[in-house]
Write an enzyme that holds these catalytic residues in place. Structure first.
Site, PDB file in Angstrom:
ATOM      1  N   ILE A  24       0.801  -1.228   0.000  1.00 19.65           N
ATOM      2  CA  ILE A  24       0.000   0.000   0.000  1.00 19.65           C
ATOM      3  C   ILE A  24       0.838   1.285   0.000  1.00 19.65           C
ATOM      4  O   ILE A  24       0.560   2.189  -0.777  1.00 19.65           O
ATOM      5  CB  ILE A  24      -1.021  -0.015   1.154  1.00 19.65           C
ATOM      6  CG1 ILE A  24      -2.015  -1.161   0.983  1.00 19.65           C
ATOM      7  CG2 ILE A  24      -1.742   1.313   1.279  1.00 19.65           C
ATOM      8  CD1 ILE A  24      -2.842  -1.144  -0.282  1.00 19.65           C
ATOM      9  N   GLY A  26       3.568   2.180  -1.350  1.00 16.47           N
ATOM     10  CA  GLY A  26       4.148   2.549  -2.645  1.00 16.47           C
ATOM     11  C   GLY A  26       3.143   2.651  -3.774  1.00 16.47           C
ATOM     12  O   GLY A  26       3.499   2.938  -4.907  1.00 16.47           O
ATOM     13  N   HIS A  27       1.866   2.441  -3.478  1.00 21.17           N
ATOM     14  CA  HIS A  27       0.866   2.395  -4.560  1.00 21.17           C
ATOM     15  C   HIS A  27      -0.353   3.207  -4.197  1.00 21.17           C
ATOM     16  O   HIS A  27      -1.402   2.653  -3.881  1.00 21.17           O
ATOM     17  CB  HIS A  27       0.472   0.941  -4.803  1.00 21.17           C
ATOM     18  CG  HIS A  27      -0.097   0.680  -6.141  1.00 21.17           C
ATOM     19  ND1 HIS A  27      -1.427   0.752  -6.410  1.00 21.17           N
ATOM     20  CD2 HIS A  27       0.485   0.326  -7.303  1.00 21.17           C
ATOM     21  CE1 HIS A  27      -1.644   0.447  -7.675  1.00 21.17           C
ATOM     22  NE2 HIS A  27      -0.495   0.176  -8.224  1.00 21.17           N
ATOM     23  N   PHE A  28      -0.423   4.374  -4.180  1.00 20.37           N
ATOM     24  CA  PHE A  28       0.486   5.451  -4.560  1.00 20.37           C
ATOM     25  C   PHE A  28       0.679   6.351  -3.358  1.00 20.37           C
ATOM     26  O   PHE A  28      -0.298   6.627  -2.675  1.00 20.37           O
ATOM     27  CB  PHE A  28      -0.090   6.236  -5.731  1.00 20.37           C
ATOM     28  CG  PHE A  28      -0.234   5.417  -6.982  1.00 20.37           C
ATOM     29  CD1 PHE A  28       0.850   5.244  -7.824  1.00 20.37           C
ATOM     30  CD2 PHE A  28      -1.417   4.784  -7.299  1.00 20.37           C
ATOM     31  CE1 PHE A  28       0.735   4.508  -8.988  1.00 20.37           C
ATOM     32  CE2 PHE A  28      -1.537   4.038  -8.459  1.00 20.37           C
ATOM     33  CZ  PHE A  28      -0.459   3.897  -9.302  1.00 20.37           C
ATOM     34  N   LEU A  33      -4.146   3.104  -3.089  1.00 20.79           N
ATOM     35  CA  LEU A  33      -5.202   2.238  -3.578  1.00 20.79           C
ATOM     36  C   LEU A  33      -4.660   0.823  -3.701  1.00 20.79           C
ATOM     37  O   LEU A  33      -3.451   0.609  -3.717  1.00 20.79           O
ATOM     38  CB  LEU A  33      -5.809   2.736  -4.883  1.00 20.79           C
ATOM     39  CG  LEU A  33      -4.893   2.905  -6.090  1.00 20.79           C
ATOM     40  CD1 LEU A  33      -4.971   1.688  -6.983  1.00 20.79           C
ATOM     41  CD2 LEU A  33      -5.370   4.128  -6.859  1.00 20.79           C
TER      42      LEU A  33
END
Length: 104
Positions: A24, A26-28, A33
């Site tokens: 989570i 690193g996304h984003f 999300l």
């Protein structure tokens, strides 16, 4: 969690990804999300629980709306002559759908 027996023509389960899941942050950053690959991992897990099969092939997949951490969504799998169609919904809205194949 609402689940059907392996002999049923469809299978339903609820998924919810915790905000502290390792993917989570690193996304984003700043607008987290749930990554599509994690949604597909839930599809694979449901296929294994329902039919005892591993995910062998993703024939098609379309992500229509985001799933956010801590949100619950219903995942439904429906068997179709050797393939399995899936839909992930939140409050009636389709977030993702596709067709996969399983293998033993």
């Amino acid at each position: 969690m609402d689940q059907c027996s392996p002999s049923d023509a469809s299978y339903r389960t609820v998924l919810c990804v915790a905000s502290d899941h390792p993917c989570i942050p690193g996304h984003f950053p700043g607008h987290p999300l749930v990554p599509g690959v994690l949604v597909l991992e839930h599809v694979a897990r449901a296929l294994r629980e329902w039919r005892g099969l591993r995910l062998a092939c993703v024939r098609e997949v379309k992500f229509l709306a985001p799933l956010y951490p801590e949100e619950s969504a219903e995942l439904e799998l429906v068997g179709l002559s050797g393939q399995v169609r899936f839909e992930m919904r939140r409050e009636g809205k389709v977030l993702a759908r596709g067709v996969v194949e399983g293998a033993s």
